[in-house]
Design a protein around this motif. Structure first.
Motif, PDB file in Angstrom:
ATOM      1  N   PHE A  78       0.688  -0.840  -0.018  1.00 54.82           N
ATOM      2  CA  PHE A  78       0.203   0.228   0.329  1.00 54.82           C
ATOM      3  C   PHE A  78       0.282   0.952  -0.200  1.00 54.82           C
ATOM      4  N   ASP A  79       1.444   1.592   0.798  1.00 51.40           N
ATOM      5  CA  ASP A  79       2.979   2.180   0.762  1.00 51.40           C
ATOM      6  C   ASP A  79       3.964   2.497  -0.597  1.00 51.40           C
ATOM      7  N   THR A  80       3.739   1.568  -0.751  1.00 49.96           N
ATOM      8  CA  THR A  80       4.396   1.308  -2.604  1.00 49.96           C
ATOM      9  C   THR A  80       3.447   2.238  -3.359  1.00 49.96           C
ATOM     10  N   GLY A  81       2.623   1.645  -2.954  1.00 52.32           N
ATOM     11  CA  GLY A  81       0.979   2.648  -4.427  1.00 52.32           C
ATOM     12  C   GLY A  81       0.891   3.774  -4.753  1.00 52.32           C
ATOM     13  N   ILE A  82       1.305   3.878  -2.879  1.00 50.27           N
ATOM     14  CA  ILE A  82       0.421   5.680  -2.957  1.00 50.27           C
ATOM     15  C   ILE A  82       2.261   6.914  -3.231  1.00 50.27           C
ATOM     16  N   LYS A  83       3.098   6.359  -3.430  1.00 51.52           N
ATOM     17  CA  LYS A  83       4.181   6.771  -3.775  1.00 51.52           C
ATOM     18  C   LYS A  83       4.356   6.633  -5.574  1.00 51.52           C
ATOM     19  N   LEU A  84       3.720   5.431  -5.994  1.00 49.96           N
ATOM     20  CA  LEU A  84       3.765   5.490  -7.118  1.00 49.96           C
ATOM     21  C   LEU A  84       2.255   6.202  -7.551  1.00 49.96           C
ATOM     22  N   VAL A  85       1.536   6.537  -7.012  1.00 45.46           N
ATOM     23  CA  VAL A  85       0.585   7.244  -7.138  1.00 45.46           C
ATOM     24  C   VAL A  85       0.475   8.842  -7.247  1.00 45.46           C
ATOM     25  N   LYS A  86       1.571   9.343  -6.328  1.00 45.57           N
ATOM     26  CA  LYS A  86       1.822  10.498  -6.471  1.00 45.57           C
ATOM     27  C   LYS A  86       3.175  10.802  -7.344  1.00 45.57           C
ATOM     28  N   GLU A  87       3.752  10.020  -7.520  1.00 48.93           N
ATOM     29  CA  GLU A  87       4.909   9.692  -8.946  1.00 48.93           C
ATOM     30  C   GLU A  87       4.358   9.888 -10.218  1.00 48.93           C
ATOM     31  N   CYS A  88       2.768   9.405 -10.108  1.00 51.80           N
ATOM     32  CA  CYS A  88       2.312   9.657 -11.413  1.00 51.80           C
ATOM     33  C   CYS A  88       1.347  11.164 -11.611  1.00 51.80           C
ATOM     34  N   ASP A  89       1.021  11.108 -10.469  1.00 56.98           N
ATOM     35  CA  ASP A  89       0.804  12.566 -10.985  1.00 56.98           C
ATOM     36  C   ASP A  89       1.527  13.844 -10.780  1.00 56.98           C
ATOM     37  N   THR A  90       2.646  13.719  -9.552  1.00 58.87           N
ATOM     38  CA  THR A  90       3.551  14.577 -10.299  1.00 58.87           C
ATOM     39  C   THR A  90       4.492  14.682 -12.118  1.00 58.87           C
ATOM     40  N   LYS A  91       3.784  13.354 -12.395  1.00 56.59           N
ATOM     41  CA  LYS A  91       3.690  12.996 -14.082  1.00 56.59           C
ATOM     42  C   LYS A  91       3.436  13.682 -14.674  1.00 56.59           C
ATOM     43  N   LEU A  92       2.124  13.813 -14.108  1.00 54.82           N
ATOM     44  CA  LEU A  92       0.953  13.697 -15.618  1.00 54.82           C
ATOM     45  C   LEU A  92       0.738  15.153 -14.869  1.00 54.82           C
ATOM     46  N   LYS A  93       1.357  16.801 -13.853  1.00 56.56           N
ATOM     47  CA  LYS A  93       1.227  17.650 -13.501  1.00 56.56           C
ATOM     48  C   LYS A  93       2.160  18.275 -14.190  1.00 56.56           C
ATOM     49  N   ASN A  94       3.231  17.880 -14.945  1.00 54.66           N
ATOM     50  CA  ASN A  94       4.538  18.261 -15.730  1.00 54.66           C
ATOM     51  C   ASN A  94       4.195  18.400 -16.941  1.00 54.66           C
ATOM     52  N   ALA A  95       3.425  17.204 -17.454  1.00 58.43           N
ATOM     53  CA  ALA A  95       3.337  17.173 -18.631  1.00 58.43           C
ATOM     54  C   ALA A  95       2.033  17.978 -18.819  1.00 58.43           C
ATOM     55  N   GLN A  96       0.903  18.623 -18.273  1.00 56.66           N
ATOM     56  CA  GLN A  96       0.150  19.319 -18.568  1.00 56.66           C
ATOM     57  C   GLN A  96       0.494  21.385 -18.624  1.00 56.66           C
ATOM     58  N   GLN A  97       1.459  21.072 -17.938  1.00 56.79           N
ATOM     59  CA  GLN A  97       2.607  22.248 -17.527  1.00 56.79           C
ATOM     60  C   GLN A  97       3.449  22.632 -19.214  1.00 56.79           C
ATOM     61  N   GLN A  98       3.626  21.527 -19.442  1.00 55.24           N
ATOM     62  CA  GLN A  98       4.011  21.276 -20.756  1.00 55.24           C
ATOM     63  C   GLN A  98       3.604  21.560 -22.170  1.00 55.24           C
ATOM     64  N   ILE A  99       2.375  20.932 -21.927  1.00 55.67           N
ATOM     65  CA  ILE A  99       1.240  21.014 -23.007  1.00 55.67           C
ATOM     66  C   ILE A  99       0.857  22.596 -23.090  1.00 55.67           C
ATOM     67  N   GLU A 100       1.126  22.720 -22.270  1.00 52.88           N
ATOM     68  CA  GLU A 100      -0.212  24.049 -22.095  1.00 52.88           C
ATOM     69  C   GLU A 100       1.019  25.361 -22.395  1.00 52.88           C
ATOM     70  N   LYS A 101       2.323  25.302 -22.733  1.00 54.77           N
ATOM     71  CA  LYS A 101       3.398  25.728 -22.574  1.00 54.77           C
ATOM     72  C   LYS A 101       3.466  25.992 -24.373  1.00 54.77           C
ATOM     73  N   LEU A 102       3.822  24.791 -24.080  1.00 49.22           N
ATOM     74  CA  LEU A 102       3.551  24.830 -25.556  1.00 49.22           C
ATOM     75  C   LEU A 102       2.534  25.365 -26.881  1.00 49.22           C
ATOM     76  N   ILE A 103       1.259  25.294 -25.433  1.00 50.14           N
ATOM     77  CA  ILE A 103       0.081  25.696 -26.540  1.00 50.14           C
ATOM     78  C   ILE A 103       0.355  27.631 -26.336  1.00 50.14           C
ATOM     79  N   GLU A 104       1.002  28.105 -25.189  1.00 51.33           N
ATOM     80  CA  GLU A 104       1.012  29.239 -25.216  1.00 51.33           C
ATOM     81  C   GLU A 104       1.446  30.262 -26.212  1.00 51.33           C
ATOM     82  N   GLU A 105       2.906  29.139 -26.560  1.00 54.88           N
ATOM     83  CA  GLU A 105       3.856  29.607 -27.364  1.00 54.88           C
ATOM     84  C   GLU A 105       4.170  29.844 -29.341  1.00 54.88           C
ATOM     85  N   ASN A 106       3.050  28.683 -29.205  1.00 56.79           N
ATOM     86  CA  ASN A 106       1.777  28.587 -30.025  1.00 56.79           C
ATOM     87  C   ASN A 106       1.004  29.399 -30.317  1.00 56.79           C
ATOM     88  N   ASN A 107       0.260  30.921 -30.384  1.00 52.65           N
ATOM     89  CA  ASN A 107      -0.788  31.424 -30.173  1.00 52.65           C
ATOM     90  C   ASN A 107      -1.525  31.441 -30.966  1.00 52.65           C
TER      91      ASN A 107
END
Length: 79
Positions: free
Chosen positions: A33-62
């Motif tokens: 369960f502890d390992t699963g919680i850590k993996l969920v947090k890592e996945c959440d961070t990766k998804l948030k980073n991907a979202q930020q990268q996408i938003e940056k790309l969209i912003e750069e390409n008006n």
């Protein structure tokens, strides 16, 4: 070495299967369960980073419009 997002999801699925099986001791279950919680947090961070990268790309390409990403549940309207 850090796992990819996809590898983390597969590992989470494996953990859920083992926990649902009910054949583990309490200590083993807590460790997984502890390992699963850590993996969920890592996945959440990766998804948030991907979202930020996408938003940056969209912003750069008006020419593109930024809209929040929403998951659509096909059964949401059915009762």
């Amino acid at each position: 070495m850090e796992m990819s997002f996809e590898e983390s999801l597969v590992e989470l699925e494996n953990i859920v299967e083992k926990l649902e099986n009910g054949q583990l001791s309490l200590d083993e279950s807590l460790i997984l369960f502890d390992t699963g919680i850590k993996l969920v947090k890592e996945c959440d961070t990766k998804l948030k980073n991907a979202q930020q990268q996408i938003e940056k790309l969209i912003e750069e390409n008006n020419c593109l419009k930024s809209e929040p990403f929403e998951l659509h549940n096909e059964n949401a309207h059915e009762k």
